[in-house]
Scaffold this motif. Structure first.
Motif, mmCIF file in Angstrom:
data_model
loop_
_atom_site.group_PDB
_atom_site.id
_atom_site.type_symbol
_atom_site.label_atom_id
_atom_site.label_comp_id
_atom_site.label_asym_id
_atom_site.label_seq_id
_atom_site.Cartn_x
_atom_site.Cartn_y
_atom_site.Cartn_z
ATOM 1 N N GLY B 145 -53.972 -4.095 16.011
ATOM 2 C CA GLY B 145 -53.433 -5.445 16.138
ATOM 3 C C GLY B 145 -54.041 -6.315 15.066
ATOM 4 O O GLY B 145 -54.416 -5.820 14.001
ATOM 5 N N ARG B 147 -54.461 -10.880 14.076
ATOM 6 C CA ARG B 147 -54.633 -12.272 14.495
ATOM 7 C C ARG B 147 -53.307 -13.010 14.568
ATOM 8 O O ARG B 147 -53.281 -14.221 14.641
ATOM 9 C CB ARG B 147 -55.604 -12.980 13.550
ATOM 10 N N VAL B 148 -52.191 -12.282 14.513
ATOM 11 C CA VAL B 148 -50.892 -12.949 14.645
ATOM 12 C C VAL B 148 -50.235 -12.508 15.957
ATOM 13 O O VAL B 148 -50.441 -11.391 16.416
ATOM 14 C CB VAL B 148 -49.956 -12.650 13.447
ATOM 15 N N MET B 149 -49.449 -13.404 16.556
ATOM 16 C CA MET B 149 -48.956 -13.119 17.904
ATOM 17 C C MET B 149 -47.733 -12.214 17.913
ATOM 18 O O MET B 149 -47.372 -11.674 18.948
ATOM 19 C CB MET B 149 -48.703 -14.413 18.672
ATOM 20 N N LYS B 150 -47.080 -12.061 16.763
ATOM 21 C CA LYS B 150 -45.975 -11.108 16.723
ATOM 22 C C LYS B 150 -46.339 -9.989 15.775
ATOM 23 O O LYS B 150 -46.453 -10.211 14.568
ATOM 24 C CB LYS B 150 -44.682 -11.800 16.291
ATOM 25 N N ASN B 151 -46.544 -8.812 16.328
ATOM 26 C CA ASN B 151 -47.070 -7.713 15.533
ATOM 27 C C ASN B 151 -46.678 -6.406 16.203
ATOM 28 O O ASN B 151 -47.144 -6.096 17.287
ATOM 29 C CB ASN B 151 -48.603 -7.840 15.463
ATOM 30 N N VAL B 152 -45.778 -5.663 15.591
ATOM 31 C CA VAL B 152 -45.389 -4.364 16.150
ATOM 32 C C VAL B 152 -45.687 -3.253 15.156
ATOM 33 O O VAL B 152 -45.006 -2.235 15.102
ATOM 34 C CB VAL B 152 -43.899 -4.341 16.579
ATOM 35 N N THR B 153 -46.734 -3.467 14.352
ATOM 36 C CA THR B 153 -47.070 -2.512 13.311
ATOM 37 C C THR B 153 -47.897 -1.369 13.892
ATOM 38 O O THR B 153 -49.083 -1.525 14.136
ATOM 39 C CB THR B 153 -47.862 -3.216 12.192
ATOM 40 N N GLY B 154 -47.280 -0.238 14.117
ATOM 41 C CA GLY B 154 -47.998 0.907 14.687
ATOM 42 C C GLY B 154 -48.111 0.782 16.198
ATOM 43 O O GLY B 154 -47.575 -0.136 16.812
ATOM 44 N N ASP B 156 -49.577 0.095 19.914
ATOM 45 C CA ASP B 156 -50.330 -1.016 20.477
ATOM 46 C C ASP B 156 -51.512 -0.471 21.280
ATOM 47 O O ASP B 156 -51.376 -0.130 22.454
ATOM 48 C CB ASP B 156 -49.404 -1.844 21.358
#
Lengths: 477, 385
Positions: B145, B147-154, B156
């Motif tokens: 994860g 520090r941004v609230m929208k993050n779907v990189t890889g 969770d």
């Protein structure tokens, strides 16, 4: 974009694979004729295509389990597919794979208003979920812009967001339970109508795992009581910096709008030409800020927001006074992507940046685009920093697509470098797979691949996605 | 017993790597206030995160907070309050219930997934988490994860770290999405409802558009919480009272009386001190009263309800299996799960503190533990024998 070499052994066994799946599902649920397979050779990332070995369309969880078990036994890779709207190539087949589509699984299984959930088969579209409960005054909050077409299966796989997630969160925050079919063909229930996990939070792990840990056939989703009303206000500013500062001050003021949308000059002009939404053409940046509640609640929130906006000397500050005016304000935003299509082909990116870096990122994006001789237009969710830069190019001009892709990769690296990430809501898929090493160190990727090892030891689910091929090579072998 | 108190993440990682090399079991602690949760740990050393302190980033305008794991929760909440912001999930303080002392830390709160009454409206601890740094059982530093609230990189892994009780990794830093605190909060109370009617009233409230941020039933009081800007909160309280009029007369509480009431609900203060084992059941809200009635047929139990019935606190005698069999017959029949929160160490060693998992899930959980902590040195036995 590279795909691993297909297994010649599996390609040679196509007839046996098709026959066995036909025995399990019935021959009409197995597509293996070349012409019919064409519809499945890509998703919404149409630049990449590959025809699969076969496509299967099971109708129940049990059929999915039986088919997966058979594929695992034969060693055939399986590519799960919702509605095929992925912009990241999340359901791009490999030549030796079977595509498992959930499009026949679109029933509502249970609606429970006292406990505020709906249980559905995951082939159901996002908008149909809200459609099933809105008569009783409820809605399903995540609203990706493809919500008319996209399936809940894909929403869960990609942890989809939408315009309203500043207030309501993304899919993972609205998902209460899943029925998961494991790669061995076992049926597992995770979560349900209760609120928190027993043991490890496996639900959190499944959501956003891009169909690589199992196939989600049924889902329990949180539904919420619809707000009494909503109203947007339109603001125009003389610079992106000022608009960005206004967004920051609105959030700091303590009001959480349900949406804050941002458009830059290029996008405003293209949209106005196309949709005639009445947007101001003399501004550099435009914000649409929407709040919800009863009429009195809306007045109170908008008064606060307008006070904040006035401190930033807006060139335009227009509050909707009627349903028709609200529609007009949103019309432009909703037609923005269509309007950009009039300017040429475009690639839509999806990086997220810390909100405080927005002005800097917009400035550097423009410099990068200039250095490539390409145009970038910006329309995005400003409250959460999720950017959607559109790179305009001409796909028929040799080399232009490659140039646009290279600029895209540079822009995503920029997002990571300022503290953000490669993808906010579209997913990694194949599109951003090879950029993962820019965001994650080897140990970080190793930890994620270890999770895949646990759920899918032979790595047959959704191959060649998420992890760079070089990093995952030993496991895939 | 050795007590490790590293002051940097690198130092912590090398302590874990050494422990892994020697297969030395470690008990992981922060402030130590939640140490009696779970099964007793058999460890040869303690590893404390209490010296990994400090807020590394706080941007109120981005609703973003990044904080080291050993930072006292009270410090974090004071910093947020100075900007009018809050941790949305209203973390429970386990000290009253467990009779523990010390200062709860961010790491302990996350490892135990400590959420409170606002969980039904604003989500749980895991829903506010947007990034983690941890040291796994091999001593490897892992980040997921950001520090941004929208993050779907890889994948969770962030949510996986909530409620893992230190058995998958030692948290060193956590990022949160925070929220503005409400300008005004009002409690609406109905007196004298039976449990079943209280559950029905709470369902009615949660199905309203008034953004109810708490619904609890204890001591024959059914309490609802609304919030918002000044006029908005007043409007919501009045509308909610009207909507609930079928269930009985309502009264309002505001200010300190309201705050104190919700603090007591959050911490399950009603069972603080005194004797008895305390269970926490997570169930489908509308099942709550029926399940409690069924449990009482086999067991003397006191009960109170939070999360509109979705969270049941039960107090039973701390003897035998502390009612595990009777209670889990209900969760097995109706879904949900039961966790033994307070009991003697002997009881917690003998009873499954966490709900036993069905075979495929147990295999997945054990598989994850084997990957993240191959030597089994992190809080061994805390969650499962």
């Amino acid at each position: 974009m590279e795909l691993p070499d297909p297994s010649q052994e599996i390609l040679a066994q196509k007839a046996e694979v098709v026959a066995r799946l036909g025995e399990i599902l019935g021959p009409d649920r197995v597509i293996s004729v070349d012409e019919e397979l064409r519809a499945y050779e890509c998703d919404a990332l149409t630049a990449y295509r590959c025809r699969p070995l076969a496509v299967i369309l099971p109708a129940t969880t049990e059929e999915v389990a039986a088919a997966l078990k058979a594929c695992a036994e034969m060693g055939v890779p399986v590519v799960p597919r919702g509605a095929g709207t992925s912009l990241a190539g999340g359901s791009l087949p490999t030549a030796d794979s079977v595509v498992l589509g959930v499009s026949r699984m679109n029933d509502v299984l249970e609606v429970d208003y006292p406990n505020r959930f709906i249980r559905v088969q995951t082939g159901m579209t996002n908008l149909a979920v809200t459609g099933a409960v809105q008569g009783e005054g409820f809605f399903y909050a995540p609203d990706p812009s493809s919500q008319l077409a996209c399936a809940i299966a894909g929403n869960i796989a990609m942890n989809s967001g939408g315009a309203h997630c500043l207030k309501y969160g993304v899919t993972t925050n609205n998902l209460m339970g899943v029925t998961l079919v494991t790669t061995e063909g076992e049926i597992v229930e995770i979560g349900g109508a209760h609120l928190d996990a027993a043991g490890y939070d496996l639900l959190g792990l499944i959501c956003g795992s891009e169909g690589q840990l199992g196939i989600v056939t049924e889902a329990t989703l949180r539904i919420l009581a619809s707000p009494e009303g909503a109203r947007p206000v339109l603001m125009g500013f003389d610079s992106s910096e000022t608009a960005g500062a206004c967004v920051a001050d609105i959030i700091k003021s303590g009001v959480i709008p349900v949406a804050i949308e941002f458009m830059d000059r290029k996008c405003i002009h293209a949209t106005e030409d196309h949709a005639k939404a009445g947007y101001p053409l003399d501004v550099e940046a435009l914000l649409i800020v929407e709040v919800e509640g009863s009429p009195q609640e809306i007045e109170e929130q908008l008064a606060e927001i307008k006070d904040v906006a006035k401190r930033h000397n807006p060139m335009t500050l227009r509050e909707s006074r009627s349903e028709a005016e609200s529609k007009a304000i949103w019309l432009g935003r909703k037609s923005a992507f269509g309007a950009m299509g009039q300017l040429g082909d475009y690639i839509c990116l999806d990086g997220t940046v810390p909100v405080s870096t927005l002005p800097e990122v917009l400035r550097r994006s423009e410099e990068l685009a200039d250095s490539y001789g390409l145009q970038v237009a910006n329309v995005f969710h400003a409250g959460d920093g999720n950017l959607h830069p559109l790179i305009i190019h001409n796909a028929n001009k040799p080399g232009d697509l490659e140039k646009a892709e290279a600029l895209g990769a540079d822009l995503l690296r920029l997002c990571v470098d300022v503290g953000g990430c490669l993808t906010g809501e579209h997913g990694v898929g194949v599109e951003k797979r090879d950029l993962m090493t820019h965001q994650y160190k080897p140990a970080d990727l190793e930890a994620q691949m270890c999770v895949k090892d646990v759920f899918d030891p032979s790595w047959i689910l959704n191959p060649a996605k998420v992890f760079p091929l070089a990093e995952s090579q030993d496991r895939r072998a | 017993m050795t007590e490790h108190l590293p002051t940097t993440e690198d130092e912590l990682a090398s302590i874990v790597a050494d422990a892994a090399a020697g297969t030395t079991p470690l008990e992981i602690v922060g402030g130590g206030t939640r140490r009696a949760l779970g099964r007793p740990v058999q460890a040869e050393a303690t590893l404390s995160t209490a010296a990994l302190t400090g807020i590394t980033l706080y941007e109120p305008a981005a609703l973003t907070l990044v904080v080291r794991a050993g930072t006292p929760l009270a410090d974090v909440e004071a910093n947020l309050a100075a900007q009018g912001q809050i941790l949305p999930f209203e973390p429970i303080d386990h000290r009253p219930l467990l009779g523990s002392e010390g200062a709860p830390t961010i790491g302990g709160m996350v490892a135990c997934a400590a959420s409170g009454p606002r969980r039904i409206q604003a989500g749980a601890c895991r829903d506010s988490m947007i990034g983690v740094r941890l040291v796994d059982g091999s001593g490897q530093v892992i980040q997921n994860g950001g520090r941004v609230m929208k993050n779907v990189t890889g994948y969770d892994l962030v949510k996986l770290m909530a409620g893992q009780y230190g058995t998958l990794g030692v948290l060193t830093e956590v990022s949160f999405k925070v929220l503005p605190g409400p300008a005004r909060t009002i409690s609406v109370v109905i007196d004298g409802l039976e449990d079943a009617m209280a559950v029905a009233a709470m369902a009615e409230a949660m199905g309203s558009p008034f953004d109810v941020s708490g619904a609890a039933h204890l001591n024959a009081e059914t309490v609802f919480r609304v919030h918002g800007m000044a006029d908005q909160a007043g409007y919501r309280a009045a509308q909610l009272a009207r909507r609930l009029s079928q269930f009985g007369a309502t009264r309002e509480l505001e200010g300190e009386a309201s705050q104190d009431l919700w603090r007591r609900i959050r911490d399950c203060d009603v069972y603080a001190g005194g004797d008895g084992a305390v269970w926490r059941l997570s169930v489908k809200p509308s099942d709550a009263a029926t399940m409690v009635a069924a449990i009482r047929e086999g067991l003397d139990a006191e009960a109170c309800y939070d999360w509109a019935g979705g969270l049941i606190w039960l107090r039973v005698a701390d003897q035998g299996d502390a009612g595990a069999q009777v209670i889990r017959a209900q969760t097995a029949a109706r879904g949900g799960h039961a966790t033994l929160i307070r009991a003697s160490a002997a009881t917690r060693a003998a009873v499954d503190v966490f709900e036993p998992e069905p075979t495929p899930l147990a295999r997945i959980s054990a598989g994850l533990r084997a990957k993240f902590d191959p030597r089994g040195i992190l809080n061994p036995g805390r969650m499962r024998a």
